[in-house]
Design a protein around this motif. Structure first.
Motif: not given
Length: 303
Positions: A16-17, A70-72, A77-78, A124-125
């Protein structure tokens, strides 16, 4: 009939990761555009976009192509973490709900997906998507305040406390629960139907093209059935959410009365673009990685 061997719990987490990290990197520009469109409303004084193509072109023209990413880092990670938690939780719940032949009915698969979505949303989300949304929203300011992921997190926590990165927990839980309930039940049902006609053993993975196709179909169903929850989630995580909305229900009412019912499907096109591809990517990579782990197990046994 021989009992199907249960995969080690770490296999689901690792697969999954890997799948989540790859999928997020490939599809991120569509997420950026979707978020920008959802954050627009009559009260915003920032940039206005006519649609997804205008948003993408305008962003590249004024800020360069890398602005679409931007914010990638927050999302990669999330997404990697949430995919790991999602598949881990789903596989565990599915193993508890399966019958003696190892099969899971549609309603039980939906229940397992709902549970997986709720768990990933809580742990996480919510924090990662709140950070990602604020970083994207920050680009609409005349002078953006956040210099990057770490600086953004530090600034948000300093000014708003830990609650600042847990904004919109309720709509995120509702969206993720609905997302995974719909996505996993659709995918699982289609997968079982294809396996009935597959010449290979039911325990063998389907061809990657078939996995990609049914994963994409699951993504389409997910987008249109859960879009209103995604819109509310995004608005609740914006920079002005505390000023504009009392809670998620008030946010939904404001969207309906100020922007109309169709506003609940704002950003559907870029989100569809992402989930159409991401559903295929993430399920395909997950199945292939799990297949690789199983082959390694067989080699260990033989040796």
């Amino acid at each position: 009939m021989s009992e199907k061997k249960k995969d080690p719990i770490l296999y689901s987490l690792a697969a999954g990761l890997i799948a989540g990290g790859i999928e997020a990197t490939i599809t991120y520009p569509t997420e950026f555009v979707k978020t920008q469109l959802q954050l627009q409303d009559g009260s915003n004084t920032g940039k206005k976009f006519k649609g997804p193509i205008d948003c993408a072109i305008s962003t590249v023209r004024h800020q360069g192509p890398f602005a679409l990413y931007r914010g990638l880092s927050a999302l990669v990670i999330g997404t990697a973490a949430k995919a790991g938690v999602r598949f881990l939780t789903y596989d565990h719940l599915k193993s508890l709900l399966q019958d003696k032949d190892g099969k899971v009915s549609g309603p039980k698969s939906m229940l397992a997906g709902l549970g997986a979505g709720m768990v990933e949303a809580t742990f996480v989300v919510t924090p990662t998507e709140t950070i990602k949304t604020k970083l994207i929203h920050d680009t609409t300011r005349e002078k953006p305040q956040y210099k990057g992921l770490i600086h953004g997190i530090r600034t948000i926590v300093t000014t708003e406390g830990l609650g600042g990165i847990y904004r919109g927990l309720f709509p995120v839980m509702m969206r993720q629960g609905a997302n995974q309930a719909v996505r996993f039940s659709t995918y699982s049902t289609l997968k079982q139907e294809f396996q009935k006609y597959s010449p290979s053993s039911p325990d063998q993975p389907l061809p990657w093209a078939v996995t990609f196709g049914i994963g994409s179909i699951a993504g389409i169903v997910t987008v249109y059935s859960t879009m209103p929850l995604d819109v509310i989630k995004t608005k609740m995580q914006g920079l002005r959410a505390k000023e504009l909305y009392k809670n998620s229900f008030h946010c939904g009412w404001k969207v309906l009365t100020d922007e109309g019912v169709l506003a609940f499907w704002k950003g559907a096109t870029p989100r569809l673009g992402r989930l159409l591809v991401s559903g295929g990517i993430i399920f395909t990579i997950y199945e292939q990685v799990m297949s690789g782990f199983r082959k390694l197990d067989k080699l260990k046994i033989k040796s």
